[in-house]
Enzyme design. Structure first.
Site: not given
Ligand code: SAH
Ligand code: SF4
Length: 369
Positions: A342, A120, A113, A106, A93, A117
């Site tokens: 985010c 997230c 990932c 962005c 994305e 975290c």
């Protein structure tokens, strides 16, 4: 999959080498880089200052292959989110956020990932693979071309790039560095180094490698004022705790011309990291770190254990920092009606488990539940 060389993978220097290798003059490199990145051309026939025979040779052994678009979503506030498809069909994305004269893109650096975290949503998808240079710069290339053809309400251009999409950019160092090299190259996108930001969860060796190699703005995803809490939120903190991370950040900005201050990103999580005591602890932690602080209201996603801090808690937190002389910005959430904010960037990640385990082990990242 094609076995032709994808020219989107090459920096200008690499393109010079390529032309030398095929017995052509090095000045062809800046010409072709310009055609690809400034004019958005993917057809060699349009490269009119290149001889017919060289155009034929190029199309025989090379290609200019970007990412296909899967979906395009437009938010009420002008934000655009694209899901783009890699060659294997994975989705990544990219988000464009217009704000006055500024147009921030962005950009994602990995499919998923591994840092994991706890707040997230990208992390919840697991890790699949690093993106190539072509796929990273391909997001800028795609957006520039698409925005050019979308020109309905005035000029919309990419003026800034933030590596804040999916993935941890410093864990895909070489491809990210080459893509950023093209973003800064006057023959390609010519962005100012202050307008390109790497956001990291704190990969200390990556920061050390960055120093002297690439000068861009730096954002640090801190999110906590002490090691115990940070290790719960950002598991990578167990490997690179604050007493190693903050000196590495100071070292980088000490040498950087683009980043005189590090942008500290701090996601505001209700009753987790948002008390006045946390704010005071943060003041002490950042006493000697030239920084500006971005407070990011948590963007919720399905099945998350966290909640967004109240406006009152955010205001109180900001006031404590402000009263101690920090520059504080509370980030507005953009594009939340299309899940483009985010931490809401989620790709369809196949084959997540095995590779994720492999990477986790190599990083020594401990999963926190
Ligand atoms: N991996 C890099 C860059 C991508 S994440 C990093 O962590 O810095 C970009 C930013 O979004 C980071 O500051 C990250 O902490 C933040 N973020 C992630 N999930 C979020 C969420 N649910 N709500 C608000 N911000 C989030
Ligand atoms: Fe990865 Fe950044 Fe999400 Fe952490 S916040 S899991 S480092 S993308």
């Amino acid at each position: 999959m094609s076995d032709k060389l994808n020219l989107l993978n090459l920096t200008r220097d690499e393109m010079v080498k390529f032309f030398e290798e095929i017995g052509e003059k090095p000045f062809r490199a800046p010409q072709v880089v310009k055609w690809i990145h400034q004019f958005g051309v993917d057809d060699f026939e349009q490269m009119t200052n290149i001889s017919k025979s060289l155009r034929a040779k190029l199309s025989e052994v090379t290609e200019i292959k970007g990412l296909d678009v899967i979906t395009e979503q437009l938010s009420d506030d002008g934000t655009i989110k694209w899901a783009l498809k890699t060659q294997e069909g994975q989705a990544i994305e990219t988000v464009f956020i217009p704000d006055g004269d500024r147009g921030t893109l962005c950009v994602s650096s990995q499919v998923g990932c591994v840092v994991n975290c706890s707040f997230c949503s990208t992390a919840k998808q697991g890790f699949n693979r690093d993106l190539t240079t072509a796929e990273i710069i391909g997001q800028v290339w795609f957006a520039a071309r698409r925005l050019g053809s979308l020109k309905t309400t005035g000029e919309r251009k990419v003026t800034n790039v933030v590596m804040m999409g999916m993935g941890e950019p410093l864990l895909n160092f070489d491809a990210v560095a080459d893509a950023i090299n093209l973003m800064l190259d006057d023959y390609a996108y010519g962005l100012s180094k202050r307008r390109v930001t790497i956001s990291t969860s704190g990969v200390v060796p990556g920061l050390q490698k960055l120093k002297g190699k690439l000068d861009v703005a730096l954002a640090l995803s801190l999110h906590a004022s002490n090691n115990e809490l940070r290790s719960k939120l950002v598991p990578l903190n167990r490997k690179y705790p604050l007493e190693e991370l903050l000196p590495a950040v100071k070292d980088y900005i000490g040498e950087s011309k683009a980043s005189k201050k590090v942008t500290i990103e701090y996601v505001m999580l209700k009753d987790v990291n948002d008390s006045p005591e946390h704010a005071r602890e943060l003041v002490r932690l950042l006493k000697n770190v030239p920084s500006k602080i971005n407070l990011i209201p948590f963007n919720p996603f399905p099945n998350t254990e966290y909640q967004t801090s109240s406006q009152k808690a955010i205001d109180t937190f900001a006031e404590i920092l402000l009263s101690k002389g920090f520059v504080v910005v509370t980030r507005r959430t953009r594009g939340d009606d299309i899940d483009a904010a985010c931490g809401q960037l989620v790709g369809k990640v196949a084959d997540r488990t095995k590779r994720q385990e492999k990477y986790k082990n190599s990083l020594n990242v401990v999963e926190v539940r």
